[in-house]
Enzyme design. Structure first.
Site, PDB file in Angstrom:
ATOM      1  N   CYS A  74       0.880  -1.187   0.000  1.00  0.00           N
ATOM      2  CA  CYS A  74       0.000   0.000   0.000  1.00  0.00           C
ATOM      3  C   CYS A  74       0.908   1.225   0.000  1.00  0.00           C
ATOM      4  O   CYS A  74       1.039   1.910   1.011  1.00  0.00           O
ATOM      5  CB  CYS A  74      -0.920   0.008   1.218  1.00  0.00           C
ATOM      6  SG  CYS A  74      -1.953  -1.465   1.389  1.00  0.00           S
ATOM      7  N   SER A  75       1.534   1.516  -1.118  1.00  0.00           N
ATOM      8  CA  SER A  75       2.720   2.358  -1.130  1.00  0.00           C
ATOM      9  C   SER A  75       2.496   3.853  -1.288  1.00  0.00           C
ATOM     10  O   SER A  75       3.269   4.652  -0.766  1.00  0.00           O
ATOM     11  CB  SER A  75       3.659   1.898  -2.253  1.00  0.00           C
ATOM     12  OG  SER A  75       4.870   2.603  -2.210  1.00  0.00           O
ATOM     13  N   ALA A  76       1.479   4.256  -2.041  1.00  0.00           N
ATOM     14  CA  ALA A  76       1.320   5.673  -2.386  1.00  0.00           C
ATOM     15  C   ALA A  76       1.205   6.549  -1.136  1.00  0.00           C
ATOM     16  O   ALA A  76       0.622   6.120  -0.141  1.00  0.00           O
ATOM     17  CB  ALA A  76       0.094   5.861  -3.272  1.00  0.00           C
ATOM     18  N   PRO A  77       1.806   7.753  -1.159  1.00  0.00           N
ATOM     19  CA  PRO A  77       2.481   8.397  -2.293  1.00  0.00           C
ATOM     20  C   PRO A  77       3.965   8.049  -2.455  1.00  0.00           C
ATOM     21  O   PRO A  77       4.653   8.682  -3.253  1.00  0.00           O
ATOM     22  CB  PRO A  77       2.315   9.885  -1.984  1.00  0.00           C
ATOM     23  CG  PRO A  77       2.327   9.939  -0.491  1.00  0.00           C
ATOM     24  CD  PRO A  77       1.633   8.681  -0.026  1.00  0.00           C
ATOM     25  N   GLY A  78       4.461   7.096  -1.694  1.00  0.00           N
ATOM     26  CA  GLY A  78       5.813   6.608  -1.931  1.00  0.00           C
ATOM     27  C   GLY A  78       6.873   7.025  -0.939  1.00  0.00           C
ATOM     28  O   GLY A  78       8.056   6.727  -1.134  1.00  0.00           O
TER      29      GLY A  78
ATOM     30  N   ASP B  14      -4.286  -4.423  -6.457  1.00  0.00           N
ATOM     31  CA  ASP B  14      -5.141  -4.440  -5.268  1.00  0.00           C
ATOM     32  C   ASP B  14      -4.501  -5.353  -4.219  1.00  0.00           C
ATOM     33  O   ASP B  14      -4.357  -6.556  -4.445  1.00  0.00           O
ATOM     34  CB  ASP B  14      -6.527  -4.946  -5.641  1.00  0.00           C
ATOM     35  CG  ASP B  14      -7.520  -4.871  -4.483  1.00  0.00           C
ATOM     36  OD1 ASP B  14      -7.091  -4.667  -3.330  1.00  0.00           O
ATOM     37  OD2 ASP B  14      -8.733  -5.045  -4.727  1.00  0.00           O
TER      38      ASP B  14
ATOM     39  N   CYS C 180      -1.329   4.615  10.773  1.00  0.00           N
ATOM     40  CA  CYS C 180      -1.200   5.958  11.357  1.00  0.00           C
ATOM     41  C   CYS C 180      -2.422   6.249  12.232  1.00  0.00           C
ATOM     42  O   CYS C 180      -3.066   7.283  12.094  1.00  0.00           O
ATOM     43  CB  CYS C 180      -1.021   7.030  10.286  1.00  0.00           C
ATOM     44  SG  CYS C 180      -2.317   7.067   9.028  1.00  0.00           S
TER      45      CYS C 180
END
Length: 450
Positions: free
Chosen positions: A263-267, A314, A385
């Site tokens: 679940c990487s974005a925004p990196g 996904d 978070c």
């Protein structure tokens, strides 16, 4: 009639957030790209937007006290004009009362009609005359209602935290959530050092200072137009909170590893992982949205990173070709975000209590699927978070009960030296903004048995 451009811009952003469901940071950045705005204007707009969103519940409570019309019957434009006006009157000490009232009336003339402007003028003038006499719920009779209105948080959230943390801790957390979060940047060690970046930022007129825990990080005081800074364009740093940086430090990837960030974005974490790997090996960075993949790719190019492979995928779906292949898998899971309220105040109003159960189900699916990519002896890191146990400790506990081939690993040696947590040896930490001075995060490290 000439309108005050910063106030009108703030109004448009609030309308987008409250009526159209836009994210405050995205709506703000989009509107601040206007070249006609000075840095002072941009800072004023930012203060108006975030401040009004932050104190929205308290402001609405006050409006109801002085308005002859129920808030639900007001047009979104007039309601947001009133909110902006009240915020200036009660929370911004350097704004003259006359300016707050008059400019709000002018906005009401443009976005309403003559009756609207008279109504806005009457409400704001009444508040100005009686602001020292505003009565809040009685703390002794209804503590959760008092704290909710006093610190502008939904009452369901306040009640949950009172039950979990007690009165003193909850009030400190609420208070901290209303403070401005510092702008922290991660030094890109592939291109520069902390000392060199600090010197360059000072030459550009900024005031950097050491971050609280992370060595290769700086806090920039009085920031403006970050993306226009020469050091940013050169890829010398990445904007990122220290809590988020600690995730990659705990993961502790090695050069030449295969790492999957599901679940990487925004990196931010993916690029940090690549730096720690000295830009060797491979980081597969995935997100379910194509437009977010572009953010990862743009960040990697700017930072000079060549080992990130960004993909639309996904995280709930199983990728058979990666089963038992990864040295490290990062699940920075979608979550309620209740640890970053001070950074994104609209979370308080968009997140509902009933959302938590659906979020937990999503997290379970993603964690279970992603764990299958970890090779024997590899690492699975789960982070969020938020400060909600059902998304954090309880999630990990249930996963370990269902997956006996994983075990928690001591992380005390890979944490920043000044960050002390009793649970680190047990393999996880919970960070709180009011205790640790950084974003509220949960980080847990598990290793797959060989």
């Amino acid at each position: 009639m000439k309108l005050d451009l910063p106030r009108e811009t703030a109004l448009k952003i609030l309308y987008e957030v409250n009526k159209s469901g836009a994210y405050s940071n995205i709506a703000l950045n989009k509107n601040l790209e206007d070249v006609k705005l000075s840095n002072i204007d941009k800072a004023f707009i930012t203060e108006l937007v975030y401040g009004t969103l932050k104190w929205q519940l308290s402001i609405d409570y006050i409006i109801e006290k002085f308005s002859s019309v129920k808030i639900k019957k007001l047009s979104p434009w007039i309601l947001n004009i009133l909110r902006l006006g009240v915020y200036q009157l009660l929370y911004m000490t350097k704004i003259p009362e006359s300016a707050a009232c008059n400019e709000s009336v002018n906005l009401a003339k443009r976005y309403g009609h003559s009756a609207s402007s008279r109504y806005v003028n009457a409400v704001l003038r009444n508040i100005t005359r009686s602001k020292d006499k505003i009565e809040y719920p009685d703390r002794n009779k209804d503590l959760s209602a008092y704290l909710s209105i006093r610190y502008s948080h939904p009452e369901w959230m306040v009640k949950n935290w009172l039950n979990r943390f007690g009165e003193s801790f909850t009030e400190e957390l609420l208070k901290c959530n209303n403070e401005n979060a510092p702008l922290t940047v991660r030094v890109n060690t592939l291109k520069t050092s902390t000392e060199e970046l600090r010197d360059q930022l000072e030459k550009e007129g900024f005031e950097p200072q050491p971050a609280k825990y992370v060595e290769n990080a700086l806090i920039i005081n009085k920031p403006s137009s970050i993306t226009k800074m020469r050091a940013f364009e050169q890829g010398l740093f990445q904007v990122q909170d220290e809590s988020s940086m600690i995730v990659a430090q705990v993961l502790n990837p090695k050069p030449k590893d295969l790492v999957i960030d599901v679940c990487s974005a925004p990196g931010g974490k993916a690029t940090h992982i690549a730096e720690l790997m000295q830009n060797t090996g491979q980081v597969i960075a995935r997100d379910v949205h194509e437009h977010k993949i572009k953010l990862i790719e743009e960040a990697a190019i700017r930072l000079g990173i060549g080992i990130i492979k960004a993909e639309v995928f996904d995280a709930q779906k199983e990728d058979l070709k990666l089963i038992n292949k990864a040295d490290c898998v990062l699940v920075d899971a979608p979550c309620s975000g209740l640890g970053i309220i001070r950074r994104k105040p609209d979370i308080k109003w968009t997140r509902k209590e009933k959302d938590l159960d659906e979020i937990v189900k999503l997290q379970e699916r993603i964690l279970d699927t992603s764990s299958k990519y970890v090779k024997p002896g590899g690492v699975l890191l789960y982070s969020t978070c938020t400060v909600e146990p059902k998304e954090n400790e309880e999630m990990v506990k249930k996963f370990l009960q269902d997956n006996r081939d994983f075990e928690l690993e001591d992380i005390s040696e890979v944490l920043p030296k000044d960050l002390k947590k009793d649970t680190a040896k047990a393999g996880y930490i919970q960070l709180y903004p009011n205790i640790d001075g950084i974003d509220g995060f949960f980080i847990s490290k598990m290793r797959k048995r060989s």
